[in-house]
Write a protein that holds these residues in place. Sequence first.
Motif, PDB file in Angstrom:
ATOM      1  N   ASN A 218       6.842  -3.084   0.858  1.00  0.00           N
ATOM      2  CA  ASN A 218       6.660  -2.409   2.142  1.00  0.00           C
ATOM      3  C   ASN A 218       5.197  -2.142   2.473  1.00  0.00           C
ATOM      4  O   ASN A 218       4.838  -1.060   2.926  1.00  0.00           O
ATOM      5  CB  ASN A 218       7.464  -1.107   2.158  1.00  0.00           C
ATOM      6  CG  ASN A 218       8.941  -1.377   2.013  1.00  0.00           C
ATOM      7  OD1 ASN A 218       9.534  -2.074   2.825  1.00  0.00           O
ATOM      8  ND2 ASN A 218       9.526  -0.861   0.945  1.00  0.00           N
ATOM      9  N   SER A 219       4.375  -3.131   2.262  1.00  0.00           N
ATOM     10  CA  SER A 219       2.935  -2.981   2.498  1.00  0.00           C
ATOM     11  C   SER A 219       2.406  -3.944   3.553  1.00  0.00           C
ATOM     12  O   SER A 219       1.206  -4.134   3.664  1.00  0.00           O
ATOM     13  CB  SER A 219       2.170  -3.166   1.190  1.00  0.00           C
ATOM     14  OG  SER A 219       2.440  -2.097   0.320  1.00  0.00           O
ATOM     15  N   TRP A 220       3.284  -4.570   4.286  1.00  0.00           N
ATOM     16  CA  TRP A 220       2.909  -5.418   5.408  1.00  0.00           C
ATOM     17  C   TRP A 220       2.040  -6.602   4.985  1.00  0.00           C
ATOM     18  O   TRP A 220       1.096  -6.961   5.666  1.00  0.00           O
ATOM     19  CB  TRP A 220       2.263  -4.609   6.532  1.00  0.00           C
ATOM     20  CG  TRP A 220       3.261  -3.722   7.200  1.00  0.00           C
ATOM     21  CD1 TRP A 220       3.466  -2.398   6.943  1.00  0.00           C
ATOM     22  CD2 TRP A 220       4.211  -4.103   8.183  1.00  0.00           C
ATOM     23  NE1 TRP A 220       4.497  -1.928   7.719  1.00  0.00           N
ATOM     24  CE2 TRP A 220       4.967  -2.956   8.494  1.00  0.00           C
ATOM     25  CE3 TRP A 220       4.515  -5.290   8.843  1.00  0.00           C
ATOM     26  CZ2 TRP A 220       5.997  -2.964   9.426  1.00  0.00           C
ATOM     27  CZ3 TRP A 220       5.536  -5.299   9.777  1.00  0.00           C
ATOM     28  CH2 TRP A 220       6.268  -4.148  10.062  1.00  0.00           C
ATOM     29  N   PHE A 221       2.412  -7.197   3.839  1.00  0.00           N
ATOM     30  CA  PHE A 221       1.851  -8.493   3.500  1.00  0.00           C
ATOM     31  C   PHE A 221       2.744  -9.546   4.150  1.00  0.00           C
ATOM     32  O   PHE A 221       3.927  -9.304   4.392  1.00  0.00           O
ATOM     33  CB  PHE A 221       1.842  -8.711   1.982  1.00  0.00           C
ATOM     34  CG  PHE A 221       0.742  -7.970   1.271  1.00  0.00           C
ATOM     35  CD1 PHE A 221      -0.580  -8.368   1.404  1.00  0.00           C
ATOM     36  CD2 PHE A 221       1.035  -6.899   0.436  1.00  0.00           C
ATOM     37  CE1 PHE A 221      -1.595  -7.699   0.734  1.00  0.00           C
ATOM     38  CE2 PHE A 221       0.020  -6.224  -0.237  1.00  0.00           C
ATOM     39  CZ  PHE A 221      -1.298  -6.628  -0.080  1.00  0.00           C
ATOM     40  N   SER A 222       2.210 -10.713   4.425  1.00  0.00           N
ATOM     41  CA  SER A 222       3.010 -11.768   5.033  1.00  0.00           C
ATOM     42  C   SER A 222       2.627 -13.116   4.438  1.00  0.00           C
ATOM     43  O   SER A 222       1.669 -13.224   3.669  1.00  0.00           O
ATOM     44  CB  SER A 222       2.812 -11.793   6.555  1.00  0.00           C
ATOM     45  OG  SER A 222       1.500 -12.213   6.868  1.00  0.00           O
ATOM     46  N   GLY A 223       3.400 -14.129   4.823  1.00  0.00           N
ATOM     47  CA  GLY A 223       3.116 -15.494   4.392  1.00  0.00           C
ATOM     48  C   GLY A 223       3.699 -15.795   3.031  1.00  0.00           C
ATOM     49  O   GLY A 223       4.469 -15.010   2.460  1.00  0.00           O
ATOM     50  N   PRO A 224       3.329 -16.941   2.482  1.00  0.00           N
ATOM     51  CA  PRO A 224       3.884 -17.336   1.183  1.00  0.00           C
ATOM     52  C   PRO A 224       3.304 -16.488   0.040  1.00  0.00           C
ATOM     53  O   PRO A 224       2.130 -16.149   0.042  1.00  0.00           O
ATOM     54  CB  PRO A 224       3.457 -18.800   1.046  1.00  0.00           C
ATOM     55  CG  PRO A 224       2.290 -18.961   1.944  1.00  0.00           C
ATOM     56  CD  PRO A 224       2.455 -17.967   3.056  1.00  0.00           C
TER      57      PRO A 224
ATOM     58  N   SER B 296       9.575  -6.387  -2.233  1.00  0.00           N
ATOM     59  CA  SER B 296      10.589  -6.114  -1.213  1.00  0.00           C
ATOM     60  C   SER B 296       9.967  -5.521   0.045  1.00  0.00           C
ATOM     61  O   SER B 296       8.888  -4.926   0.014  1.00  0.00           O
ATOM     62  CB  SER B 296      11.654  -5.162  -1.765  1.00  0.00           C
ATOM     63  OG  SER B 296      11.070  -3.928  -2.143  1.00  0.00           O
ATOM     64  N   SER B 297      10.675  -5.705   1.156  1.00  0.00           N
ATOM     65  CA  SER B 297      10.181  -5.218   2.441  1.00  0.00           C
ATOM     66  C   SER B 297      11.347  -5.072   3.400  1.00  0.00           C
ATOM     67  O   SER B 297      12.340  -5.788   3.308  1.00  0.00           O
ATOM     68  CB  SER B 297       9.160  -6.212   3.010  1.00  0.00           C
ATOM     69  OG  SER B 297       8.706  -5.789   4.254  1.00  0.00           O
TER      70      SER B 297
END
Length: 196
Positions: free
Chosen positions: A147-153, A170-171
């Motif tokens: 839940n830290s707003w990372f994105s992408g592969p 997890s998010s």
Amino acid sequence: MRNNLPIFGQLLCSLLFVQCFQAAISSSSCSHDESAALIQFKKLFPINETASECCTSDTISHPKTNSWKEGTDCCSWDGVTCDNITGQVISLDLSCSCLSGTIPPNSTLFHLSHLQSLDLTWNDFKKSRISPEFGRFSSLTHLNLSNSWFSGPVPYEISYLSKLVLLDLSSYSPLLKLEKSTLTGIVQNLTQSQLL
């Protein structure tokens, strides 16, 4: 003179004990390099109270890095745990710390080579990618980026962390992608993992 010898011996032993105790205390303070790396990491992130507004009721959000001051022992800073003997930073818990920004590949965070636990839960990393440099933490047993707003592969280099016991990506929003090759690498290399 004979009666003074036991007192002299006790005094000498006491002095040696005090010197050994002082040496142990001084060796358990944070190194200048690790302290400077943490201060530089702190400077990357303006505090944004809304970045951690979704923290759970049992985890109160507060900017832990506000306690980080140059010239003080980083082992006493909020969220920082050091090894009692070496003074090396072994754990960094910045969960719910109101951090807002991105972690570049050249971040001084990656200079903390003795980290065993890293928790960046509930911060806002602006939908940036997880840096492949996370794979440099060879001693890491716990990595929590949930839940830290990372994105992408998810970078394949995460699979290099062979000592991991816990990996939490997890998010609530599906921004991260775990590609088959990365998952295969994780399964093959993370022999000690208990929770993914």
